[in-house]
Design an enzyme around this catalytic site. Structure first.
Site, PDB file in Angstrom:
ATOM      1  N   ASP A 107       0.850  -1.172   0.000  1.00 20.54           N
ATOM      2  CA  ASP A 107       0.000   0.000   0.000  1.00 20.54           C
ATOM      3  C   ASP A 107       0.897   1.238   0.000  1.00 20.54           C
ATOM      4  O   ASP A 107       1.876   1.291   0.754  1.00 20.54           O
ATOM      5  CB  ASP A 107      -0.805  -0.043   1.303  1.00 20.54           C
ATOM      6  CG  ASP A 107      -2.154   0.633   1.194  1.00 20.54           C
ATOM      7  OD1 ASP A 107      -2.462   1.182   0.128  1.00 20.54           O
ATOM      8  OD2 ASP A 107      -2.885   0.616   2.197  1.00 20.54           O
TER       9      ASP A 107
ATOM     10  N   ASN B 198      -2.860  12.599  -3.270  1.00 21.90           N
ATOM     11  CA  ASN B 198      -3.893  12.993  -4.236  1.00 21.90           C
ATOM     12  C   ASN B 198      -4.489  14.352  -3.895  1.00 21.90           C
ATOM     13  O   ASN B 198      -4.742  15.167  -4.779  1.00 21.90           O
ATOM     14  CB  ASN B 198      -5.014  11.949  -4.275  1.00 21.90           C
ATOM     15  CG  ASN B 198      -4.886  10.991  -5.433  1.00 21.90           C
ATOM     16  OD1 ASN B 198      -4.157  11.238  -6.381  1.00 21.90           O
ATOM     17  ND2 ASN B 198      -5.587   9.884  -5.352  1.00 21.90           N
TER      18      ASN B 198
ATOM     19  N   HIS C 292      -5.665  14.306  -8.853  1.00 27.11           N
ATOM     20  CA  HIS C 292      -5.805  12.913  -9.288  1.00 27.11           C
ATOM     21  C   HIS C 292      -4.957  12.579 -10.517  1.00 27.11           C
ATOM     22  O   HIS C 292      -4.492  11.455 -10.653  1.00 27.11           O
ATOM     23  CB  HIS C 292      -7.274  12.560  -9.523  1.00 27.11           C
ATOM     24  CG  HIS C 292      -8.036  12.448  -8.245  1.00 27.11           C
ATOM     25  ND1 HIS C 292      -7.998  11.321  -7.459  1.00 27.11           N
ATOM     26  CD2 HIS C 292      -8.817  13.334  -7.594  1.00 27.11           C
ATOM     27  CE1 HIS C 292      -8.728  11.503  -6.379  1.00 27.11           C
ATOM     28  NE2 HIS C 292      -9.245  12.721  -6.434  1.00 27.11           N
TER      29      HIS C 292
ATOM     30  N   ASP D  52      -2.475   9.582 -10.535  1.00 27.65           N
ATOM     31  CA  ASP D  52      -2.474   8.509 -11.533  1.00 27.65           C
ATOM     32  C   ASP D  52      -1.063   8.273 -12.072  1.00 27.65           C
ATOM     33  O   ASP D  52      -0.628   7.131 -12.234  1.00 27.65           O
ATOM     34  CB  ASP D  52      -3.414   8.854 -12.698  1.00 27.65           C
ATOM     35  CG  ASP D  52      -4.891   8.719 -12.320  1.00 27.65           C
ATOM     36  OD1 ASP D  52      -5.178   8.233 -11.215  1.00 27.65           O
ATOM     37  OD2 ASP D  52      -5.741   9.106 -13.145  1.00 27.65           O
TER      38      ASP D  52
ATOM     39  N   GLU E  85      -4.784   2.224  -4.287  1.00 28.12           N
ATOM     40  CA  GLU E  85      -3.334   2.420  -4.200  1.00 28.12           C
ATOM     41  C   GLU E  85      -2.658   1.175  -3.627  1.00 28.12           C
ATOM     42  O   GLU E  85      -1.569   1.232  -3.108  1.00 28.12           O
ATOM     43  CB  GLU E  85      -2.982   3.656  -3.365  1.00 28.12           C
ATOM     44  CG  GLU E  85      -3.230   3.543  -1.879  1.00 28.12           C
ATOM     45  CD  GLU E  85      -4.657   3.855  -1.454  1.00 28.12           C
ATOM     46  OE1 GLU E  85      -4.896   3.905  -0.244  1.00 28.12           O
ATOM     47  OE2 GLU E  85      -5.533   4.026  -2.294  1.00 28.12           O
TER      48      GLU E  85
END
Length: 175
Positions: free
Chosen positions: A45, A53, A58, A62, A89
């Site tokens: 993780d 973010n 975002h 990404d 994630e």
């Protein structure tokens, strides 16, 4: 062929998706049980990714996920191993014919690959860069265990890694 790719590859990161991960784990579990070899699972993780973010947006998030996916692929080098996007994630790795100790070596290589990216993360309380918390479990499959138990144990190890301060790999074996 295109349909098969859509069903098995994560559109954002271009690595295996959760569906393919589950299918691959089922096949490898059966093979490991039949041939009596160790099967390792790594769950990881990104630490404080929501804050990443929130700060960068975002699109940048990404891009970060895409770079992390490639770094994980670089760390996992055997063609028999699988790196997959497990959730938002979260990433997961299946390592056939791998002991818990050898899986830890791979996990540490994964952490180093992420550090090498040097992706700035000013809102992380772990450090200045994007980091990874990792949970590992391995077992020689037999009637006593299920593949679900293997995943749950790796997930418990991941939770332990987060609880102990993140940016680390923890191994937990099945009871």
């Amino acid at each position: 062929q295109q349909l098969s790719k859509l069903a098995t590859v994560d559109g954002l990161t271009n690595i295996a998706n959760r569906y393919y991960f589950d299918d691959f784990l089922t096949r490898e579990w059966q093979l490991a049980r039949r041939e009596q070899f160790s099967l390792a699972v790594i769950l990881c993780d990104l630490d404080y990714f929501k804050l990443y973010n929130d700060r960068f947006g975002h699109q940048q998030g990404d891009t970060c996920l895409q770079q992390v996916a490639q770094a994980l692929l670089n760390a996992v080098q055997r063609p028999t191993d699988l790196v997959a996007r497990y959730g938002g994630e979260e990433f997961a790795v299946i390592l056939p014919r791998t002991s818990a100790n050898n899986a830890l070596v791979v996990a540490e290589k994964m952490r180093q690959q992420i550090k090498t990216l040097s992706l700035t993360h000013p809102d992380s309380s772990v450090g200045d860069y994007v980091s990874l918390s990792i949970g590992i479990s391995a077992v020689v499959p037999c009637s006593k265990y299920t593949k679900k138990q293997l995943l749950v144990t790796a997930d418990q190890a991941l939770y332990q890694a987060k609880k102990q301060g993140r940016d680390r790999a923890i191994v937990k074996l099945l009871d």
